[in-house]
Design an enzyme around this catalytic site. Sequence first.
Site, mmCIF file in Angstrom:
data_model
loop_
_atom_site.group_PDB
_atom_site.id
_atom_site.type_symbol
_atom_site.label_atom_id
_atom_site.label_comp_id
_atom_site.label_asym_id
_atom_site.label_seq_id
_atom_site.Cartn_x
_atom_site.Cartn_y
_atom_site.Cartn_z
ATOM 1 N N TYR A 90 -2.664 -1.193 10.448
ATOM 2 C CA TYR A 90 -2.330 -1.569 8.845
ATOM 3 C C TYR A 90 -1.260 -0.916 8.361
ATOM 4 O O TYR A 90 -0.316 -1.553 7.874
ATOM 5 C CB TYR A 90 -3.533 -0.800 8.210
ATOM 6 C CG TYR A 90 -3.731 -0.835 6.717
ATOM 7 C CD1 TYR A 90 -4.439 -1.864 6.335
ATOM 8 C CD2 TYR A 90 -3.355 0.045 5.832
ATOM 9 C CE1 TYR A 90 -4.677 -2.019 4.973
ATOM 10 C CE2 TYR A 90 -3.422 -0.124 4.691
ATOM 11 C CZ TYR A 90 -4.055 -1.057 4.154
ATOM 12 O OH TYR A 90 -4.243 -1.266 2.641
ATOM 13 N N SER B 284 0.839 -0.951 0.048
ATOM 14 C CA SER B 284 -0.041 -0.021 0.031
ATOM 15 C C SER B 284 0.755 1.023 -0.006
ATOM 16 O O SER B 284 2.212 1.036 0.281
ATOM 17 C CB SER B 284 -0.622 -0.001 1.536
ATOM 18 O OG SER B 284 -1.560 1.222 1.736
HETATM 19 P P1 NAI Z 1 -11.514 -5.820 -0.334
HETATM 20 O O1 NAI Z 1 -12.096 -6.092 0.995
HETATM 21 O O2 NAI Z 1 -12.294 -5.381 -1.512
HETATM 22 O O3 NAI Z 1 -10.979 -7.287 -0.714
HETATM 23 C C1 NAI Z 1 -10.126 -7.881 0.278
HETATM 24 C C2 NAI Z 1 -10.173 -9.404 0.127
HETATM 25 O O4 NAI Z 1 -9.217 -10.259 0.982
HETATM 26 C C3 NAI Z 1 -11.642 -10.086 0.213
HETATM 27 O O5 NAI Z 1 -12.063 -10.984 -0.843
HETATM 28 C C4 NAI Z 1 -11.580 -10.829 1.591
HETATM 29 O O6 NAI Z 1 -12.678 -11.693 1.698
HETATM 30 C C5 NAI Z 1 -10.424 -11.353 1.737
HETATM 31 N N1 NAI Z 1 -9.766 -11.625 3.019
HETATM 32 C C6 NAI Z 1 -9.840 -10.777 3.940
HETATM 33 N N2 NAI Z 1 -9.084 -11.392 5.210
HETATM 34 C C7 NAI Z 1 -8.704 -12.678 4.514
HETATM 35 C C8 NAI Z 1 -8.125 -14.115 5.238
HETATM 36 N N3 NAI Z 1 -7.901 -14.075 6.549
HETATM 37 N N4 NAI Z 1 -8.172 -14.994 4.346
HETATM 38 C C9 NAI Z 1 -8.362 -15.249 2.942
HETATM 39 N N5 NAI Z 1 -8.978 -13.774 2.415
HETATM 40 C C10 NAI Z 1 -9.079 -12.788 3.129
HETATM 41 O O7 NAI Z 1 -9.945 -4.874 -0.622
HETATM 42 P P2 NAI Z 1 -9.059 -4.313 -1.750
HETATM 43 O O8 NAI Z 1 -9.154 -3.059 -1.543
HETATM 44 O O9 NAI Z 1 -9.310 -5.165 -2.702
HETATM 45 O O10 NAI Z 1 -7.766 -4.757 -0.970
HETATM 46 C C11 NAI Z 1 -6.891 -6.001 -1.469
HETATM 47 C C12 NAI Z 1 -5.620 -5.482 -1.110
HETATM 48 O O11 NAI Z 1 -4.938 -4.335 -1.579
HETATM 49 C C13 NAI Z 1 -5.294 -5.528 0.543
HETATM 50 O O12 NAI Z 1 -4.051 -6.204 0.919
HETATM 51 C C14 NAI Z 1 -5.480 -3.990 0.807
HETATM 52 O O13 NAI Z 1 -4.624 -3.570 1.995
HETATM 53 C C15 NAI Z 1 -4.571 -3.450 -0.271
HETATM 54 N N6 NAI Z 1 -4.634 -2.054 -0.793
HETATM 55 C C16 NAI Z 1 -6.014 -1.629 -1.174
HETATM 56 C C17 NAI Z 1 -6.208 -0.221 -1.411
HETATM 57 C C18 NAI Z 1 -7.571 0.094 -1.746
HETATM 58 O O14 NAI Z 1 -7.532 1.550 -1.870
HETATM 59 N N7 NAI Z 1 -8.530 -0.607 -2.070
HETATM 60 C C19 NAI Z 1 -4.885 0.679 -1.081
HETATM 61 C C20 NAI Z 1 -3.950 -0.232 -1.012
HETATM 62 C C21 NAI Z 1 -3.696 -1.446 -0.571
#
Ligand code: NAI
Length: 261
Positions: free
Chosen positions: A158, A145
């Site tokens: 985080y 991130s």
């Molecule tokens: P999201 O909440 O849409 O998706 C996250 C996914 O991870 C979901 O499918 C959820 O079920 C899964 N997940 C959560 N805990 C889990 C576990 N213990 N085991 C297996 N799966 C698990 O979030 P998003 O935005 O798609 O984020 C994806 C990655 O990108 C994350 O690592 C987040 O920190 C990172 N990120 C996102 C940003 C954003 O603005 N959306 C910015 C910077 C980083």
Amino acid sequence: MYESLKRKVAIVTGGSMGIGEAIVRRYAEEGMRVVINYRSHPEEAKKIAESIQEQGGEAITIQGDVSKEDDMINLVKETVAHFGQLDVFVNNAGIEMPSASHEMSLEDWQKVIDVNLTGAFLGAREALKYFVEHDVKGSIINMSSVHEIIPWPTFVHYAASKGGVKLMTQTLAMEYAPKGIRVNAIGPGAINTPINAEKFEDPEQRKEVESMIPMGNIGKPEEISAVAAWLASDEASYVTGITLFADGGMTLYPSFQAGRG
Ligand code: NAI
């Protein structure tokens, strides 16, 4: 499209929504065989796998919590049992839950560290084990991130987890470079996904976030999956140990815009 990705096998953790889903879909478009790991959304994961299969691609779903060692061991084992190989592991799963640091429970701190940092370590470790044992010049991609370098009040767990992901990425990259294994990270800025859907639906909060982005707009998941495709491909064959920021310039100190300061 990257010719070198065709038929390669990739695991994407947290692949049933948001950035993970976009990576799954992009990898399938590249002709890769994809494992959609999910923790608690089997229906969404299955729907994505079915839509890939309908388009002639190959995708399966495997349940598993990234913070559980046995689940991560099983994820690689089942993948290899099904597809016969593993080439790319994307540690995408992540969570966030804000609270003032002096009021943060140990439980919440631990939960975020367990998923974002320990989960990424477990995924990387299992992938590395397979790559080393089978002499595969594989690729690991960790979803970091902008908060691996930008402090983020009320998100101390985080920010600490992503700072950890940065140095874990660099350390593993150095350790396994002699074997031709590449380990990189992606540093997204503000991307429109379920993790922050509520925030971006509020016009005021959206405007505030946009004002922190020199390019002026919130990113799309497809702008991150494009980076994940390139990093996994042979086009990035000499790239290891980096965090590639895809953030519309968010890490460039936007408060200095127009000569301020
Ligand atoms: P999201 O909440 O849409 O998706 C996250 C996914 O991870 C979901 O499918 C959820 O079920 C899964 N997940 C959560 N805990 C889990 C576990 N213990 N085991 C297996 N799966 C698990 O979030 P998003 O935005 O798609 O984020 C994806 C990655 O990108 C994350 O690592 C987040 O920190 C990172 N990120 C996102 C940003 C954003 O603005 N959306 C910015 C910077 C980083």
